[in-house]
Design a protein around this motif. Structure first.
Motif, short mmCIF file in Angstrom:
data_model
loop_
_atom_site.label_atom_id
_atom_site.label_comp_id
_atom_site.label_asym_id
_atom_site.label_seq_id
_atom_site.Cartn_x
_atom_site.Cartn_y
_atom_site.Cartn_z
N TYR A 275 0.90 -1.17 0.00
CA TYR A 275 0.00 0.00 0.00
C TYR A 275 0.93 1.20 0.00
N ASP A 306 4.52 3.89 8.27
CA ASP A 306 3.59 2.77 8.13
C ASP A 306 3.81 2.22 6.74
N ASP A 318 2.17 -5.21 7.07
CA ASP A 318 1.59 -3.89 7.35
C ASP A 318 2.10 -3.49 8.73
N HIS A 403 -7.24 -5.16 11.68
CA HIS A 403 -7.91 -5.65 10.47
C HIS A 403 -7.20 -6.93 10.06
N HIS A 410 -5.90 -4.76 3.65
CA HIS A 410 -7.16 -4.90 4.42
C HIS A 410 -7.85 -6.12 3.85
N GLU A 434 -2.78 -2.27 16.05
CA GLU A 434 -2.19 -0.98 15.71
C GLU A 434 -2.86 0.22 16.37
N GLU A 458 2.35 -0.71 15.08
CA GLU A 458 1.54 -1.72 14.39
C GLU A 458 2.36 -2.98 14.13
#
Ligand code: GLY
Ligand code: MN
Ligand code: MN
Length: 492
Positions: A275, A306, A318, A403, A410, A434, A458
């Motif tokens: 991401y 992140d 993540d 998540h 996600h 997180e 996280e």
């Protein structure tokens, strides 16, 4: 002069007859060696069996998706739909416009991959097609090569329409509709030719969307390994980023430097970033999805990073770390950091099989609310804030704590509420934990010395039979460990 060829883009010089006769000649024949099957293909049949078992007698259609235009004749890099990747075992850029069909048989389903095989070198596609041509985008697989790679029966995409139309008055089609608009239009046409009730079909399609998302809630051992790998590569990339902090400070626009260094490592060791990386220094950390990343890195500030490496099988980490740019937390930064760390630990402790998914958030947010109350920031008691009627603490952490994580950052986003938000944790699930505290620089309720501090921590947590495994544990979490780790990296 040859006539203008209408199918050529206006920038392209027409090809002469002499060129056409010449281009296909004198190429060495390939070795003929077939590739090994991708490791994920050992796990894909049992995933497909579960889909087939859910819809006996139905024709199940799962497209990979098509190329998306960025501008004019330039496409975005291709990434297949995650459900397609999961059911075929194909990763990276495989395979634009491909479609997996599970055809009902007497004993279950037979899987076939329809795709556009490599065109021969005599063909116009080879040299004149900037989207698919070998001279432009490289070699795609032949039918035989793709069959070897995917361990699937492979058929040219031209045969898809006939295959989907066959007995379509008696065989219901169930389509992963969101994956490819062109395939959705084809299926709609076939359905209307066969007087299929459109509303019922739409419901069936939506059910498939949910099933394919829920199928990924529990990872098999291969997937857990891939996520372990993605986290290991991510930890390495974080270390490389830290080494570059002095350079990022020196250059200005240091957030971009951080993003770039992380992205470099992600592309080098894996497929990409999972991401858009968040590189948020100082007050930018209080913008939750800060991806503009155009700020400076300043001595004395924190930077919230992140970021996650997506490996070639498309599984992504993540991970967030909030780090002091100069390697040492100030007292105020440390105070906020410790509170977030304590909240995260409470969340990780609650991430166990049999607990509700929501208990992870409850455990973490209770710690956050308690600290906010102790610091005199919360206008009500922690208990009142945590009640359904309260929620004041959310001003400083408006997002959830967890998540699911997998091929999508996600992951399993179409899963039903009762299986996700209100679901129960089970071995094989991978979730993030997180929590954060975000004190904007202009928040008048926050003591001045804490304003402009934003912290999130996280990690990626695999639920096991015994408890859990922190897949991203290679990165230090406590303030002391972070400082020691940074000191080592910054010394070299
Ligand atoms: N990086 C997006 C998230 O943490 O959910
Ligand atoms: Mn994240
Ligand atoms: Mn996350």
């Amino acid at each position: 002069m040859s006539e203008k060829q209408p199918d050529l883009p206006n920038r392209q010089t027409p090809f002469s007859e002499a060129f056409r006769a010449f281009i296909g000649t004198d190429w060495a024949s390939g070795s003929g060696e077939l590739p090994d099957p991708l490791p994920a293909t050992a796990y894909a049949p049992s995933r497909r069996d579960k889909v087939g078992a859910a819809y006996p007698g139905e024709r199940i259609v799962v497209p990979a998706g098509g190329l998306v235009v960025r501008s004019n004749d330039t496409d975005y890099r291709f990434r297949p739909h995650s459900a397609f990747a999961h059911l075929t075992g194909l990763g990276t850029d495989k395979e634009p416009d491909a479609v997996l069909v599970l055809e009902p048989t007497d004993s279950g389903h037979e899987a076939t991959l329809y795709f556009k095989p490599r065109a021969p070198r005599e063909s116009e596609e080879f040299y004149a097609n900037a989207r698919y041509g070998e001279m432009w985008v490289g070699k795609r697989e032949t039918l035989e090569e793709m069959a070897a790679l995917s361990a699937l029966r492979c058929v040219p995409i031209e045969e898809l329409e006939d295959a989907l139309s066959k007995n379509a008055d008696q065989t219901a089609i169930r389509l992963l509709r969101s994956a490819d608009r062109a395939i959705a239009e084809l299926v709609d046409r076939i359905r209307s030719q066969n007087a299929v009730d459109a509303e019922q079909a739409a419901e069936a399609d939506q059910e498939l969307e949910v099933l394919l998302s829920e199928l990924r809630l529990i990872k098999d051992e291969f997937e857990a390994d891939q996520l372990r790998e993605a986290c290991a590569r991510t930890a390495e990339a974080f270390a490389e980023v830290v080494k570059q902090f002095p350079e990022a400070v020196r250059r200005g626009r240091g957030e971009r430097w951080v993003e770039g260094i992380f992205g470099l490592h992600a592309r080098h060791v894996g497929n990409a970033v999972g991401y858009d990386s968040i590189a948020a220094s100082g007050d930018h950390a209080n913008t939750l999805h800060w991806i503009r990343n155009d700020g400076d890195l300043r001595e004395g500030d924190l930077i919230l990073i992140d970021a996650g490496v997506e490996i070639d099988t498309l599984y992504t980490a993540d991970v967030t770390r909030t780090l002091p740019v100069n390697g040492t937390f100030t007292d105020a930064q440390r105070k906020v950091y410790q509170a977030v760390l304590e909240a995260q630990q409470a969340g990780i402790d609650a991430a166990k099989a049999g607990n509700k998914f929501s208990e992870v958030h409850q455990a973490a947010i209770a710690v956050i609310a308690r600290h906010l109350a102790e610091w005199g920031i919360l206008p009500v008691s922690a208990e009142e804030s945590l009640s359904d009627e309260g929620g004041q603490h959310r001003r400083w952490m408006v997002h959830g704590t967890s998540h699911h994580l997998g091929i999508d950052v996600h992951d399993c986003a179409q899963a039903r509420r009762e299986n996700y938000r209100e679901g129960t944790l089970a071995p094989g699930m991978v979730i993030t934990v997180e929590p954060g505290i975000y004190f904007k620089s202009d928040d008048l309720l926050v003591p001045e010395e804490l304003r402009g501090i934003g912290v999130r921590i996280e990690d990626d947590i695999l639920i096991t039979e015994e408890g859990n495994e922190n897949l991203s544990a290679a990165l230090p979490r406590s303030a002391d460990e972070v400082e020691a780790w940074m000191a080592k990296l910054l010394k070299n």
